[in-house]
Write a protein that holds these residues in place. Structure first.
Motif, PDB file in Angstrom:
ATOM      1  N   SER A  35      -0.495  -5.093  37.540  1.00  0.00           N
ATOM      2  CA  SER A  35       0.854  -5.645  37.400  1.00  0.00           C
ATOM      3  C   SER A  35       1.788  -4.992  38.412  1.00  0.00           C
ATOM      4  N   MET A  36       2.770  -5.774  38.867  1.00  0.00           N
ATOM      5  CA  MET A  36       3.773  -5.204  39.775  1.00  0.00           C
ATOM      6  C   MET A  36       5.021  -4.782  39.010  1.00  0.00           C
ATOM      7  N   CYS A  37       4.977  -4.906  37.686  1.00  0.00           N
ATOM      8  CA  CYS A  37       6.095  -4.433  36.866  1.00  0.00           C
ATOM      9  C   CYS A  37       5.663  -3.188  36.109  1.00  0.00           C
ATOM     10  N   THR A  38       6.622  -2.520  35.506  1.00  0.00           N
ATOM     11  CA  THR A  38       6.325  -1.275  34.807  1.00  0.00           C
ATOM     12  C   THR A  38       7.335  -1.047  33.683  1.00  0.00           C
ATOM     13  N   GLY A  92      14.706 -12.628  39.874  1.00  0.00           N
ATOM     14  CA  GLY A  92      13.439 -12.071  40.355  1.00  0.00           C
ATOM     15  C   GLY A  92      13.156 -12.554  41.760  1.00  0.00           C
ATOM     16  N   GLY A  93      11.956 -12.265  42.226  1.00  0.00           N
ATOM     17  CA  GLY A  93      11.581 -12.618  43.594  1.00  0.00           C
ATOM     18  C   GLY A  93      11.537 -14.116  43.818  1.00  0.00           C
ATOM     19  N   THR A  94      11.163 -14.860  42.799  1.00  0.00           N
ATOM     20  CA  THR A  94      11.071 -16.309  42.948  1.00  0.00           C
ATOM     21  C   THR A  94      12.439 -16.893  43.248  1.00  0.00           C
ATOM     22  N   ALA A 121       1.576 -15.281  51.715  1.00  0.00           N
ATOM     23  CA  ALA A 121       2.877 -15.382  51.026  1.00  0.00           C
ATOM     24  C   ALA A 121       2.688 -15.684  49.542  1.00  0.00           C
ATOM     25  N   HIS A 122       3.602 -15.202  48.740  1.00  0.00           N
ATOM     26  CA  HIS A 122       3.548 -15.402  47.293  1.00  0.00           C
ATOM     27  C   HIS A 122       3.748 -16.882  46.938  1.00  0.00           C
ATOM     28  N   PHE A 123       3.182 -17.301  45.831  1.00  0.00           N
ATOM     29  CA  PHE A 123       3.260 -18.727  45.450  1.00  0.00           C
ATOM     30  C   PHE A 123       4.685 -19.190  45.122  1.00  0.00           C
ATOM     31  N   SER A 169       2.549  -7.461  50.839  1.00  0.00           N
ATOM     32  CA  SER A 169       1.977  -8.692  50.288  1.00  0.00           C
ATOM     33  C   SER A 169       1.506  -8.451  48.859  1.00  0.00           C
ATOM     34  N   THR A 170       1.541  -9.530  48.076  1.00  0.00           N
ATOM     35  CA  THR A 170       1.220  -9.429  46.657  1.00  0.00           C
ATOM     36  C   THR A 170      -0.202  -8.899  46.456  1.00  0.00           C
ATOM     37  N   GLU A 171      -1.122  -9.366  47.281  1.00  0.00           N
ATOM     38  CA  GLU A 171      -2.517  -8.985  47.022  1.00  0.00           C
ATOM     39  C   GLU A 171      -2.901  -7.618  47.563  1.00  0.00           C
ATOM     40  N   ALA A 228      14.329  -8.061  47.727  1.00  0.00           N
ATOM     41  CA  ALA A 228      13.891  -6.712  47.297  1.00  0.00           C
ATOM     42  C   ALA A 228      14.173  -6.609  45.804  1.00  0.00           C
ATOM     43  N   ASP A 229      13.124  -6.537  45.006  1.00  0.00           N
ATOM     44  CA  ASP A 229      13.308  -6.664  43.553  1.00  0.00           C
ATOM     45  C   ASP A 229      13.358  -5.340  42.781  1.00  0.00           C
ATOM     46  N   PRO A 230      14.485  -5.057  42.152  1.00  0.00           N
ATOM     47  CA  PRO A 230      14.555  -3.865  41.312  1.00  0.00           C
ATOM     48  C   PRO A 230      13.596  -3.907  40.112  1.00  0.00           C
TER      49      PRO A 230
END
Ligand code: 0PR
Length: 384
Positions: A35-38, A92-94, A121-123, A169-171, A228-230
């Motif tokens: 996950s990219m969140c915490t 968010g990033g979207t 690139a992210h979806f 990149s996401t991956e 840039a997502d906090p």
């Protein structure tokens, strides 16, 4: 399910809630590696919960919150070499990427707008393209998983309204050569957006602590906007994305009048109307409380875990990192077991990891500790 005629006592509702929520995973267990969140910072949670009525959609009711949002954006801007950047704390990033492409499309006034994005690139760009009526051109990556600059040049047509570069990149956490993209953008007068949704709260601190971290931000004159997502590595509660623009001129093409709001009306530049003020308040408070040093420590710990994984897996000879990680994301290839099978086996052992067609992907987030990773590595070894 229907709404009962008579409400239930809170204790019963809480008990019912627990039955559902105990199905969820918990960052604190140290089992979430994909996950990219915490877990949000406790201070941010406290501040957020005190600010839940704040609505950034009505600035005249909440001028203090509006000021905090501007300062939060300026602080994020200072991490990205532009303290006078203009922008918003979004969901968010979207939404951030959608906002950037909306600006790029409207600036260009082209009938059949096209956007060039790397294959990595992210979806969220597919969603933005769908919503904005854009044709998305996905260009190939080179052997380092960075966008191929030659392919970007070849993809430019007279309908190109924007080029996107990814900084993290996401991956795999790869950073595209933003310097080259910036040159192309300036040369051809094309809008350049950088998606640092994840990297925005990693790369500036990596540099501070002595890593050889690539430049990616407003330092390059061609960069028009950055995500840039906090709510990823910034430790903020969800929802908290960040969209920043080089200057206020960009906003003029997305302004929508809300004539009845306040005296004489206001102009909104965001996609959402009613907006979560608590997110902006929490981001402001976190940046003030953590300081650069606080984030440097977080990033340092995440990188130590990342380096530990790389070092230990190399010894197994059965798994290897796809590339040397730039940040706290590792892609591991396992020739003897396919990534899906390996991810399944690890899932059986209680690990939440993601995978692609070529590798499993681990994101070393701040909720992870050395003991979790050691446990994971021993489960990985017996799963091969
Ligand atoms: N840009 C990049 C580079 C991203 O990695 C992501 C999300 C986005 C944009 C979109 O951001 P939002 O999801 O905030 O709109 N990357 C993660 C992913 O798709 C999102 C995520 C986070 C998924 C936590 C799962 C999870 O548990 O993997």
């Amino acid at each position: 399910m229907i709404v009962d005629q008579k409400g239930l006592p809170k204790e019963i509702v809480l008990k019912l809630l627990d039955e559902y929520l105990q199905e969820d995973m918990n960052y604190g267990f140290g089992r979430i590696l994909g996950s990219m969140c915490t877990s949000p910072h406790p201070f941010a949670k406290m501040v957020y919960s005190k600010s839940m009525e704040k609505n950034l959609g009505d600035l005249h009711l909440f001028p203090g919150t509006a000021k905090l949002e501007r300062e939060a954006i300026s602080m994020i801007g200072s991490l990205l070499s532009k303290p006078d950047a203009i922008g918003y704390i979004v969901s968010g990033g979207t939404e951030a990427n959608l906002t950037a492409l909306r600006v790029a499309r409207n600036l260009s006034k082209k009938d059949r707008p096209e956007v060039i994005v790397p294959k990595s690139a992210h979806f969220s760009f597919d969603k933005a393209a769908d919503l904005l009526g854009l044709r998305l051109l996905k260009v190939r990556l080179d052997e380092n998983f960075q966008v191929d600059i030659k392919a970007v040049k070849e993809a430019i047509t007279r309908n190109t309204v924007a080029i996107v570069g990814v900084a993290g990149s996401t991956e795999l956490g790869v950073v595209d050569p933003i310097s080259d993209l910036s040159e192309i953008a300036l040369d051809r007068d094309i809008y350049l957006h950088v998606d640092a949704s994840f990297g925005g709260f990693v790369l500036p601190f990596l540099r501070d602590i002595g890593y050889d971290s690539p430049d990616f931000d407003f330092k390059f004159k061609g960069v028009c906007s950055i995500t840039a997502d906090p709510h990823k590595m910034g430790l903020a509660p969800i929802p908290a994305g960040g969209i920043l623009f080089r200057d206020s001129d960009f906003m003029s093409v997305v302004g929508v009048r809300a004539p009845y709001l306040s005296l004489g009306g206001v102009t909104q530049h965001t996609i959402l109307g009613t907006r979560c003020g608590a997110s902006a308040v929490a981001v402001w408070a976190l940046l003030k409380h953590m300081g650069r040093e606080g984030y440097q420590k977080v990033v340092k710990r995440c990188m130590e875990l990342t380096n530990m994984v790389v070092k230990k897996v190399e010894r197994t000879k059965k798994v290897y990192p796809i590339i040397k990680p730039t940040m706290n994301i590792v892609g591991l290839a396992s020739p003897s077991v396919g990534p899906k099978r390996l991810a399944d086996r690890l899932k059986q052992k209680g690990w939440a990891i993601s995978f692609t067609s070529n590798y499993i992907r681990l994101v070393m987030m701040p909720h992870l500790k050395k003991k979790h990773i050691l446990r994971f590595l021993s489960d990985l070894e017996v799963s091969l």
